[in-house]
Write a protein that holds these residues in place. Structure first.
Motif: not given
Length: 254
Positions: A124-144
């Motif tokens: 469930q948490v995995y899906q939530e995080i991936l939804q943010f990553l797939a959203d172009p308004d957020y993009g790569d949230i892991t970028d340093i």
């Protein structure tokens, strides 16, 4: 009587591995926690590590070889039980089927001095995080340099049977993961290899663990309770000792 040096070394190794796990894993505390997902040093294209575990076989958790796309004797045995058409076999098969746990490297805000840790979560948490990553308004949230922190809200379960709950919210503002040169170096070059924490077992090692568990023992350390085959089987709704032993022999000892 001479001291058993092999047993001493085995216990020391167990304690050292336990310390390594606890010091390199992160679990959210009750309430709000702020973290930053960072790239995985050993696979910079994907920070998410999908690991599959067998839980509580011999009162221990074991990393399944299917994590690496390899054959798993416990999975093979579970498939045979599932195909028998017997409801008790099916219940045992469910217990033996490995569960996915996703681990990702993070730094914990307010505890940056502790360095990079691994946060483990379910589907469930995995899906939530991936939804943010797939959203172009957020993009790569892991970028340093220009990623985003995450607020993790954690509510522990209670003794009344309520399950723990985890929810996330990604911060709207972009920010660097760190401005500390030492921490940045650890993120890029100094992460502990995840598979040094979770050791891979061979096919034959897992087969022995399964067989000894079905026989009521524990290949690494004998349990003080539920040590009979009948009690192990009953705890997961299996039918009879003879049937389980027969199924195991049919699959592995032809």
């Amino acid at each position: 009587m001479a001291i058993d040096l092999d047993a001493i070394r085995k216990k020391l190794n167990t304690l050292q591995n336990s310390t390594k796990k606890s010091s390199n894993l992160w679990r959210p505390e009750p309430g709000k926690n702020q973290i930053r997902l960072v790239p995985y040093q050993y696979n910079k294209d994907n920070p998410f590590n999908e690991l599959y575990f067998h839980y509580n076989i011999g009162k221990r958790n074991h990393l399944s070889p299917i994590t690496f796309g390899e054959s798993d004797p416990v999975v093979e045995f579970a498939d045979q039980l599932r195909n028998s058409g017997n409801s008790d076999d099916f219940n045992l098969a469910k217990k033996l089927t490995p569960k996915m746990r996703v681990l990702v490297p993070v730094i914990v805000r307010g505890k940056e001095s502790e360095g990079v840790k691994y946060w483990g979560f379910g589907k469930q948490v995995y899906q939530e995080i991936l939804q943010f990553l797939a959203d172009p308004d957020y993009g790569d949230i892991t970028d340093i340099k220009a990623g985003r922190d995450i607020t993790v809200n954690f509510t522990p379960g209670d003794n009344a049977g309520t399950f723990a709950k985890t929810s996330i919210m990604v911060k709207p503002n972009q920010s660097p993961a760190t401005e500390d040169a030492n921490l940045l170096d650890q993120i890029v070059n100094g992460q502990v290899d995840l598979f040094e924490i979770y050791k891979k077992k061979s096919y034959d090692e897992l087969k022995t663990i399964l067989q000894e568990w079905l026989d009521g023992g524990d290949s690494e350390e004998q349990s003080s309770s539920d040590t009979s085959t009948e009690s192990q089987a009953a705890s997961v709704g299996a039918k009879s000792t003879g049937d389980i032993d027969s199924a195991f022999d049919e699959l592995f000892n032809k």
